[in-house]
Design an enzyme around this catalytic site. Structure first.
Site, PDB file in Angstrom:
ATOM      1  N   HIS A   1      -9.456   0.949  -1.450  1.00  0.00           N
ATOM      2  CA  HIS A   1      -9.444   1.557  -0.127  1.00  0.00           C
ATOM      3  C   HIS A   1     -10.868   1.477   0.429  1.00  0.00           C
ATOM      4  O   HIS A   1     -11.830   1.829  -0.266  1.00  0.00           O
ATOM      5  CB  HIS A   1      -9.058   3.045  -0.198  1.00  0.00           C
ATOM      6  CG  HIS A   1      -7.604   3.324  -0.427  1.00  0.00           C
ATOM      7  ND1 HIS A   1      -6.890   2.788  -1.453  1.00  0.00           N
ATOM      8  CD2 HIS A   1      -6.744   4.129   0.254  1.00  0.00           C
ATOM      9  CE1 HIS A   1      -5.637   3.237  -1.393  1.00  0.00           C
ATOM     10  NE2 HIS A   1      -5.524   4.060  -0.365  1.00  0.00           N
TER      11      HIS A   1
ATOM     12  N   HIS B   1       0.862  -1.190   0.000  1.00  0.00           N
ATOM     13  CA  HIS B   1       0.000   0.000   0.000  1.00  0.00           C
ATOM     14  C   HIS B   1       0.890   1.229   0.000  1.00  0.00           C
ATOM     15  O   HIS B   1       1.330   1.690   1.052  1.00  0.00           O
ATOM     16  CB  HIS B   1      -0.922  -0.038   1.227  1.00  0.00           C
ATOM     17  CG  HIS B   1      -1.935   1.066   1.269  1.00  0.00           C
ATOM     18  ND1 HIS B   1      -3.080   0.991   2.031  1.00  0.00           N
ATOM     19  CD2 HIS B   1      -1.986   2.272   0.663  1.00  0.00           C
ATOM     20  CE1 HIS B   1      -3.781   2.105   1.883  1.00  0.00           C
ATOM     21  NE2 HIS B   1      -3.128   2.909   1.065  1.00  0.00           N
TER      22      HIS B   1
ATOM     23  N   GLU C   1     -11.303   3.366   5.874  1.00  0.00           N
ATOM     24  CA  GLU C   1     -10.282   4.288   6.405  1.00  0.00           C
ATOM     25  C   GLU C   1     -11.066   5.396   7.122  1.00  0.00           C
ATOM     26  O   GLU C   1     -11.142   5.412   8.342  1.00  0.00           O
ATOM     27  CB  GLU C   1      -9.402   4.843   5.268  1.00  0.00           C
ATOM     28  CG  GLU C   1      -8.324   5.816   5.745  1.00  0.00           C
ATOM     29  CD  GLU C   1      -7.581   6.512   4.588  1.00  0.00           C
ATOM     30  OE1 GLU C   1      -8.113   6.581   3.465  1.00  0.00           O
ATOM     31  OE2 GLU C   1      -6.466   7.020   4.839  1.00  0.00           O
TER      32      GLU C   1
ATOM     33  N   HIS D   1       1.394   4.851  -2.414  1.00  0.00           N
ATOM     34  CA  HIS D   1       1.041   5.716  -3.550  1.00  0.00           C
ATOM     35  C   HIS D   1       2.326   6.390  -4.018  1.00  0.00           C
ATOM     36  O   HIS D   1       2.954   7.118  -3.235  1.00  0.00           O
ATOM     37  CB  HIS D   1       0.030   6.776  -3.120  1.00  0.00           C
ATOM     38  CG  HIS D   1      -1.228   6.194  -2.547  1.00  0.00           C
ATOM     39  ND1 HIS D   1      -2.368   5.994  -3.291  1.00  0.00           N
ATOM     40  CD2 HIS D   1      -1.520   5.740  -1.291  1.00  0.00           C
ATOM     41  CE1 HIS D   1      -3.309   5.453  -2.527  1.00  0.00           C
ATOM     42  NE2 HIS D   1      -2.826   5.289  -1.304  1.00  0.00           N
TER      43      HIS D   1
ATOM     44  N   ASP E   1       1.761   3.956   2.834  1.00  0.00           N
ATOM     45  CA  ASP E   1       0.737   4.815   2.235  1.00  0.00           C
ATOM     46  C   ASP E   1       1.376   5.968   1.451  1.00  0.00           C
ATOM     47  O   ASP E   1       1.546   5.876   0.240  1.00  0.00           O
ATOM     48  CB  ASP E   1      -0.229   5.329   3.319  1.00  0.00           C
ATOM     49  CG  ASP E   1      -1.610   5.657   2.791  1.00  0.00           C
ATOM     50  OD1 ASP E   1      -1.864   5.456   1.594  1.00  0.00           O
ATOM     51  OD2 ASP E   1      -2.464   6.113   3.594  1.00  0.00           O
ATOM     52  N   ASP E   2       1.712   7.057   2.146  1.00  0.00           N
ATOM     53  CA  ASP E   2       2.313   8.250   1.511  1.00  0.00           C
ATOM     54  C   ASP E   2       3.483   8.699   2.376  1.00  0.00           C
ATOM     55  O   ASP E   2       3.401   9.692   3.115  1.00  0.00           O
ATOM     56  CB  ASP E   2       1.263   9.364   1.420  1.00  0.00           C
ATOM     57  CG  ASP E   2       0.052   8.927   0.615  1.00  0.00           C
ATOM     58  OD1 ASP E   2       0.156   8.867  -0.617  1.00  0.00           O
ATOM     59  OD2 ASP E   2      -0.985   8.611   1.235  1.00  0.00           O
TER      60      ASP E   2
HETATM   61  N1  ADE Z   1      -4.512   8.789  -1.851  1.00  0.00           N
HETATM   62  C1  ADE Z   1      -3.284   8.817  -1.358  1.00  0.00           C
HETATM   63  N2  ADE Z   1      -3.279   8.423  -0.082  1.00  0.00           N
HETATM   64  C2  ADE Z   1      -4.560   8.106   0.242  1.00  0.00           C
HETATM   65  C3  ADE Z   1      -5.208   7.632   1.407  1.00  0.00           C
HETATM   66  N3  ADE Z   1      -4.557   7.388   2.539  1.00  0.00           N
HETATM   67  N4  ADE Z   1      -6.532   7.446   1.365  1.00  0.00           N
HETATM   68  C4  ADE Z   1      -7.213   7.703   0.250  1.00  0.00           C
HETATM   69  N5  ADE Z   1      -6.657   8.147  -0.872  1.00  0.00           N
HETATM   70  C5  ADE Z   1      -5.339   8.349  -0.883  1.00  0.00           C
HETATM   71 ZN    ZN Z   2      -3.718   4.789   0.490  1.00  0.00          ZN
END
Ligand code: ADE
Ligand code: ZN
Length: 331
Positions: free
Chosen positions: A189, A9, A192, A11, A270-271
Site C-alpha cells: 500500500h 486488493h 493512499e 483484505h 479493499d474492505d
Molecule cells: N488494512 C485494511 N484496509 C486497509 C487500507 N485501506 N489501508 C491500509 N491498511 C488497510
Molecule cells: Zn487495502
C-alpha cells in the site's frame, strides 16, 4: 451476467459482515461492544484511515479458530462470485491475529481450507498475499515472515498495510529483501494517505511489482510517467477512498484521469463489509459517478487480469481475458 474481473486488493478481515461477526462472537463467547448488527453498522462512519482501522482490528476478536477463517473466506467468495469475480488475490493480516494469541497455523489452515475448494465451488481461482502491519516494528514483520516459512507453498506474496502516514516503506527494507530471496511476489500500500514519495520508495527500496491504492501519484507527473512506462499496476478502491475521505466524493475520484494517462489501474473493494460494496459494486459506482462507458469498463476488467499474479503461461489467464473481450454489455 456481470463483467468478469479479477480482484487484486481485498483484505479478508475486511469482508467480515456484521451478521457473521455476531454469529462468530456467539460461537466463541466473545462480547462485542455493540447491541446488534444495526448498532454496529451505525459505527461505520469514518473520519480517516485510522478511525476505520480501530474498528477493523477490534472486530478481529471474533476470529479464533480455523473454522472461523474458513467461514469468513467462504462468505467472501460466494459474494464475489455473484459479482463476476473470476480470480481473487486475497490479503490477510497475520499480526492482527497472532498478537491476540491465535496461532499463524490456525489462520492459514482455515483460509487454505476455503481457498482449496474455491475454484470448484465458486469458480474463482485464488492467490494468498500476507501483509505486514506497517505501524508495527520491522522486527515483528521479520518474525511474521519466519512464522510463514512452513506455509510458503500457500503464500504467493507479501504486502504492506495499516496506518501509512509516518510509516514509510523503507522501514521494511530487510523483510522485503528476505521475501524476495524466498521467491515471494511483492506489493505494498502506498499513496493512499501517504505522499507520492512513498510510492516511489516502495518501488525503489522494496522492489514491489504492484502498488495498492497509489492514487496520490497524480501529484507527481514524473512518477506518473514512470508508472506508465514500467507498466506498474495500481489497485484502486474507489468506495474505500470515499469512506476514508481520501477523496470527497466519487465524482472527484482521479480514476478517469488515471485511465487517460495510460496507467495500469484496476478497481477493487479493499474492505467491502465496511465500505459499502464488493468488486462489482465498485465497478457500478464508478460507472455511474464518473460516466464510464463500456470500453473503459472492459479496459478495467482486462487490466485486472493483466495485473494479476496469474502466470503468463497459465491457461486461466488467457481464458479470463477471452471472457472479458467476449463480454456483451447489452445483456
Ligand atoms: N488494512 C485494511 N484496509 C486497509 C487500507 N485501506 N489501508 C491500509 N491498511 C488497510
Ligand atoms: Zn487495502
Amino acid at each position: 451476467m456481470p463483467l468478469p474481473k479479477a480482484e487484486l486488493h481485498l483484505h479478508i478481515e475486511g469482508t467480515l459482515e456484521p451478521e457473521l461477526a455476531f454469529a462468530l462472537a456467539a460461537r466463541n463467547g466473545v462480547t462485542l461492544p455493540y447491541a446488534d448488527t444495526e448498532e454496529l453498522r451505525a459505527a461505520y462512519r469514518f473520519g480517516d484511515l485510522q478511525s476505520f482501522l480501530d474498528l477493523y482490528y477490534a472486530l478481529t476478536a471474533v476470529l479464533r479458530t480455523p473454522e472461523d477463517f474458513t467461514a469468513l473466506a467462504d462468505a467472501y467468495l460466494e459474494r464475489a462470485a455473484a459479482q463476476g469475480v473470476r480470480h481473487a488475490e486475497i490479503f490477510f493480516d497475520p499480526q492482527a491475529h497472532t498478537a491476540r494469541g491465535v496461532p499463524f497455523a490456525a489462520v492459514i489452515e482455515g483460509l487454505g481450507a476455503s481457498l482449496d475448494r474455491s475454484e470448484e465451488r465458486y469458480g474463482i481461482s485464488t492467490r494468498l498475499l500476507m501483509c505486514f502491519l506497517r505501524d508495527e516494528s520491522a522486527e515483528s514483520a521479520l518474525a511474521t515472515l519466519e512464522s510463514a516459512r512452513p506455509y510458503l507453498d500457500r503464500i504467493t506474496g507479501v504486502g504492506l498495510d495499516s496506518a501509512e502516514a509516518g510509516n514509510p516503506p523503507a522501514k521494511f527494507r530487510a523483510v522485503y529483501e528476505e521475501a524476495a530471496r524466498l521467491g515471494l511476489r511483492r506489493v505494498a500500500h502506498a499513496g493512499e494517505e501517504g505522499p507520492a514519495a512513498y510510492v516511489r520508495e516502495a518501488l525503489d527500496v522494496l522492489g514491489v511489482e504492484r502498488i495498492d491504492h497509489g492514487l496520490r501519484c497524480m501529484e507527481d507527473p514524473e512518477l506518473v510517467a514512470r508508472l506508465v512506462r514500467e507498466r506498474i499496476p495500481l489497485t484502486l478502491c474507489p468506495l474505500s477512498n470515499v469512506r476514508l475521505r481520501v477523496v470527497d466524493t466519487l465524482a472527484d475520484h482521479p480514476l478517469p484521469a488515471m485511465l487517460d494517462a495510460g496507467l495500469l489501474v484496476t478497481v477493487n473493494s479493499d474492505d467491502p463489509a465496511y465500505f459499502g460494496g464488493y468488486a462489482g459494486d465498485n465497478y457500478d459506482a464508478v460507472r455511474e459517478a464518473l460516466s464510464l462507458g463500456p470500453e473503459q469498463l472492459r479496459t478495467l476488467a482486462r487490466q485486472s487480469f493483466e495485473a494479476s499474479f496469474l502466470e503468463d503461461d497459465e491457461p486461466r489467464r488467457a481464458r479470463y481475458l477471452a471472457e472479458v473481450e467476449a463480454y456483451d454489455f447489452r445483456v
